[in-house]
Design a protein around this motif. Structure first.
Motif, short mmCIF file in Angstrom:
data_model
loop_
_atom_site.label_atom_id
_atom_site.label_comp_id
_atom_site.label_asym_id
_atom_site.label_seq_id
_atom_site.Cartn_x
_atom_site.Cartn_y
_atom_site.Cartn_z
N VAL A 52 0.84 -1.19 0.00
CA VAL A 52 0.00 0.00 0.00
C VAL A 52 0.88 1.24 0.00
O VAL A 52 1.83 1.35 0.79
N THR A 53 0.57 2.17 -0.89
CA THR A 53 1.25 3.46 -0.96
C THR A 53 0.38 4.38 -1.78
O THR A 53 -0.74 4.04 -2.16
N LYS A 54 0.89 5.57 -2.09
CA LYS A 54 0.24 6.48 -3.04
C LYS A 54 1.27 6.87 -4.09
O LYS A 54 2.38 7.28 -3.77
N LEU A 55 0.88 6.72 -5.36
CA LEU A 55 1.78 7.01 -6.47
C LEU A 55 1.02 7.80 -7.53
O LEU A 55 -0.19 7.62 -7.71
N PRO A 56 1.72 8.67 -8.26
CA PRO A 56 1.08 9.42 -9.33
C PRO A 56 0.54 8.49 -10.41
O PRO A 56 1.02 7.36 -10.58
N GLN A 111 4.09 11.56 0.55
CA GLN A 111 4.38 12.56 1.58
C GLN A 111 3.24 13.57 1.71
O GLN A 111 3.02 14.12 2.79
N GLU A 112 2.51 13.78 0.64
CA GLU A 112 1.41 14.74 0.68
C GLU A 112 0.05 14.05 0.79
O GLU A 112 -1.00 14.69 0.63
N ALA A 113 0.05 12.75 1.08
CA ALA A 113 -1.20 12.01 1.23
C ALA A 113 -1.91 12.42 2.52
O ALA A 113 -1.33 13.01 3.43
N THR A 114 -3.20 12.09 2.59
CA THR A 114 -4.00 12.36 3.78
C THR A 114 -4.68 11.07 4.24
O THR A 114 -4.72 10.07 3.51
N THR A 115 -5.24 11.12 5.42
CA THR A 115 -5.93 9.94 5.95
C THR A 115 -7.12 9.54 5.07
O THR A 115 -7.51 8.38 5.03
N ASN A 142 1.35 14.35 8.78
CA ASN A 142 0.18 13.77 8.11
C ASN A 142 0.35 12.27 7.91
O ASN A 142 -0.63 11.50 8.00
N VAL A 143 1.58 11.82 7.67
CA VAL A 143 1.81 10.39 7.46
C VAL A 143 1.83 9.67 8.81
O VAL A 143 1.47 8.49 8.87
N VAL A 144 2.24 10.36 9.86
CA VAL A 144 2.08 9.79 11.21
C VAL A 144 0.59 9.50 11.46
O VAL A 144 0.23 8.43 11.96
N ASP A 145 -0.26 10.45 11.08
CA ASP A 145 -1.71 10.26 11.25
C ASP A 145 -2.21 9.07 10.44
O ASP A 145 -3.05 8.30 10.91
N ILE A 146 -1.70 8.93 9.20
CA ILE A 146 -2.10 7.81 8.36
C ILE A 146 -1.68 6.49 9.00
O ILE A 146 -2.47 5.52 9.03
N CYS A 147 -0.46 6.43 9.51
CA CYS A 147 0.02 5.21 10.17
C CYS A 147 -0.81 4.88 11.39
O CYS A 147 -1.12 3.71 11.65
#
Length: 226
Positions: A52-56, A111-115, A142-147
């Motif tokens: 799981v990640t976020k990619l363009p 890095q710019e992802a959100t929950t 924000n990534v701490v929040d996602i984790c």
């Protein structure tokens, strides 16, 4: 076993053989990331590994996805969006010369992802294990929040959680790491660490051990574990 790993997948640019950056006129183009490496290894061992990640959605993002698919990693939970894939330049060490790693990962998609980007309840359906490292929350608050959201959802689904502390001084301070990882580790069932990470993140030192001088007291690691 169904295992989810979560982190950043980056472009790895590396000189051929053991050339220095200043010597190279060609760079090898591959992809890498701590949690992605775990997913590939698990897939090679026969586990159902879900990354799981976020990619363009552009061609480089797709190349990153394809780099995992070729090893049998499940990429169906990867979120698409954002503008860039993070980059790291790696110069391989040789003999006494250590490796050099230079990051260019600011404003990457993850890095710019959100929950709101991740539906963890859906992701963890039928999953046995969740793995992440300290590199991922180091990308930003924000990534701490996602984790944290991922860990809470994993617990709600009865999923075991492992975390490799893997402190990266280039990404955050020891104080930032301690605050974030102290919070996240309350959800963790298996914490993976070495003596250096235990000291950097939690300030826990092995008795009669100097990691910088190479003086190791094996019995001291029992106190670190406790």
């Amino acid at each position: 076993m169904n295992v989810v790993t979560f982190g950043e997948l980056m472009v790895r640019l590396q000189p051929y053989n053991y050339e220095r950056f200043v010597q190279a006129d060609h760079l090898e183009f591959t992809f890498g990331g701590g949690e992605a490496n775990v997913a590939v290894s698990l897939a090679n061992y026969g586990a159902h590994a879900i990354y799981v990640t976020k990619l363009p959605a552009h061609a480089i993002g797709q190349a990153a996805v394809n780099s995992l698919r070729r090893y049998g990693v499940d990429t169906t939970k990867i979120v698409r969006g954002g503008d860039r894939v993070g980059i790291y330049y790696n110069e391989k060490g040789a003999s006494q010369r250590g490796s050099v790693c230079i990051y260019d990962r600011a404003h990457s998609a993850i890095q710019e992802a959100t929950t709101a980007d991740f539906d963890w309840d859906s992701i963890f359906e039928g999953v046995d294990w969740f793995h992440f490292t300290g590199i991922t929350p180091a990308l930003g608050p924000n990534v701490v929040d996602i984790c944290r959201e991922a860990c809470k959802a994993a617990k709600a689904h009865g999923v075991k959680i492992s975390c490799d502390l893997n402190y990266r001084g280039k990404l955050w301070t020891r104080e930032e790491a301690r605050a974030a990882m102290t919070d996240l580790c309350q959800y963790v069932d298996v914490c993976i660490s070495n003596e250096e990470d235990a000291k950097d993140v939690f300030g826990i030192e092995a008795e009669a051990t100097d990691i910088y001088a190479g003086e190791i007291n094996r019995e001291g690691y029992k106190s670190v574990a406790k």
